[in-house]
Design a protein around this motif. Structure first.
Motif, short mmCIF file in Angstrom:
data_model
loop_
_atom_site.label_atom_id
_atom_site.label_comp_id
_atom_site.label_asym_id
_atom_site.label_seq_id
_atom_site.Cartn_x
_atom_site.Cartn_y
_atom_site.Cartn_z
N LYS A 132 2.46 4.83 1.14
CA LYS A 132 2.91 5.25 2.47
C LYS A 132 1.85 6.06 3.20
O LYS A 132 1.81 6.07 4.42
N PRO A 191 0.83 -1.21 0.00
CA PRO A 191 0.00 0.00 0.00
C PRO A 191 0.86 1.26 0.00
O PRO A 191 2.01 1.23 0.44
N ARG A 193 -7.74 6.85 10.19
CA ARG A 193 -8.24 6.57 8.83
C ARG A 193 -9.66 7.07 8.59
O ARG A 193 -10.16 7.01 7.48
N PHE A 245 -1.11 5.37 3.63
CA PHE A 245 -2.01 4.47 4.35
C PHE A 245 -1.48 4.09 5.73
O PHE A 245 -2.22 3.63 6.57
N THR A 247 -4.09 5.19 16.59
CA THR A 247 -4.32 3.91 15.92
C THR A 247 -5.37 3.05 16.64
O THR A 247 -5.50 1.87 16.35
N CYS A 290 -16.12 5.80 8.82
CA CYS A 290 -14.96 5.35 8.07
C CYS A 290 -14.73 6.14 6.78
O CYS A 290 -13.64 6.09 6.23
N ASN A 291 -15.75 6.88 6.31
CA ASN A 291 -15.52 7.70 5.12
C ASN A 291 -16.57 8.83 5.05
O ASN A 291 -17.51 8.87 5.84
#
Length: 71
Positions: A7, A5, A33, A9, A17, A48-49
């Motif tokens: 960087k 993936p 994320r 990510f 985290t 998540c988005n």
């Protein structure tokens, strides 16, 4: 087998985290994320988005979440 993936990510120093669960789809994702609102409050929300945030915000206008955000 799979390509590595990008960087972007991977977490950077200081990124949270902690795994959180999306309030729209129930998917688990690291905090850095996605989008976290009202952290450490009773009405904490994680998405998540952008699409999941917009759908949830439209369905729950009383929570006063942003419909469109830019990171």
């Amino acid at each position: 087998m799979y390509p590595k993936p990008p960087k972007a990510f991977f977490p950077k120093d200081g990124d949270d985290t902690t795994l959180r669960t999306c309030h729209h789809c129930g998917n688990q994702l690291a905090t850095y994320r996605g989008h976290l609102f009202h952290e450490k409050a009773e009405n904490e929300r994680f998405f998540c988005n952008d699409e999941h945030l917009a759908v949830y915000a439209a369905a729950h206008p009383e929570e006063d979440l942003p419909m469109n955000i830019e990171k």
